[in-house]
Each structure stands twice: as structure tokens, then as C-alpha cells.
Design a protein around this motif. Structure first.
Motif: not given
Length: 163
Positions: A17-18, A23-26, A71-74, A79-88
Motif C-alpha cells: 500500500g505504501i 507511485e501515485y504521489v510521484t 488492506m484498504m490502503l493497498c 484504484l488511484l493509480l491510472h495510466d496516461g500521458i502527459g507533457d513529460e
């Protein structure tokens, strides 16, 4: 549940979870066009969250609640992590890849989704391994994704062997 099993599961889910939350925050600020599709794995994680919350009625020790919290943190972090594209660059599976590492891309429209294939070389490894990443977007995002990629890495468009 046995105390040893609880501690093991708490440690595993807590660490995972951590890591997923890190990964989500970065990566979440680097993504401008996000894949918001509900995949089978996302639905499976929602079911797992519901079952974990339901199991809270069966167990009543503080260690059980700590395990359920991890378990809920994990699950929420996943669920917060999403694939995508950006400027960088692009984000897939919580990993950021800059556009400079991408050698080429190709787009394939399917029945209800658009798959974008990226190929390139991983520079952080000793062998400079080649990679292929597939990022899937909703069909409604097709034109937006194509215009965005043409603007940012249009010269890297290549026809690739798919499927």
C-alpha cells in the motif's frame, strides 16, 4: 485469525500500500490524459475492498483492524493509480517513462477502446533493455490522444506489429 498470519498480512499489505501510494504521489501530476476505464482488475479490487470491509464484522481485535486498514490502503492506492500521458512522458503501471526513452508509438482502435503501443529502451538498467508498453484509453478519448501524441512526439510514429 492467527496472530502470526495477521502480522504477515499486515506487513505485506502495508508495504504494498505504501509503495503504490508513493507511485501515485510521484506520477499523478505528470498525467494529463488519464485512462479512466474500468477494467476487470479494477472491478476485482472493488470486490476485494467490499469483502475486506464485510470481514470487519467477523474479526474484532485491534490487530485485525490494523490488517484491514493496511488492506484498504493497498486497495485504494491501486484504484488511484491510472495510466496516461502527459507533457513529460507516459505513466503505465505506476511507472513514469519520459518521451526521450520512447523510440516509437502506434495506435490501434478496437471495438470500445484505443490501445497505444509504445516501444523504447529502458535506460536505468545495465543492459538498456527494450520495452513495449500498452496504454489503453476509452474510445471517446481517441481523437484527443492522437492529437496530443502528434503534438508531443509526432515524429516517433511507427507502424508496429500488434496482436
Amino acid at each position: 485469525m492467527d496472530t502470526t498470519a495477521n502480522w504477515i498480512l499486515t506487513a505485506i499489505f502495508g508495504a504494498l500500500g505504501i509503495w503504490l501510494l508513493y507511485e501515485y504521489v510521484t506520477t499523478h501530476k505528470k498525467v494529463e490524459i488519464v485512462d479512466k476505464r474500468w477494467t476487470f482488475s479494477r472491478i476485482l479490487f472493488v470486490v476485494a475492498a467490499a469483502l475486506a470491509l464485510f470481514s470487519a464484522m467477523l474479526y474484532n481485535t485491534m490487530l485485525d483492524y490494523l490488517r484491514l486498514g493496511c488492506m484498504m490502503l493497498c486497495i485504494v492506492s491501486f484504484l488511484l493509480l491510472h495510466d496516461g500521458i502527459g507533457d513529460e512522458g507516459l505513466v503505465a503501471y505506476g511507472h513514469f517513462t519520459p518521451w526521450t526513452d520512447v523510440k516509437g508509438y502506434d495506435i490501434q482502435e478496437k471495438k470500445n477502446k484505443v490501445e497505444v503501443y509504445f516501444s523504447g529502451t529502458e535506460r536505468n538498467t545495465k543492459k538498456n533493455d527494450d520495452f513495449t508498453i500498452i496504454v489503453t484509453f476509452g474510445l471517446k478519448q481517441s481523437e484527443e490522444v492522437q492529437a496530443y501524441l502528434k503534438k508531443h512526439i509526432g515524429k516517433k510514429y511507427r507502424r508496429m506489429k500488434r496482436d
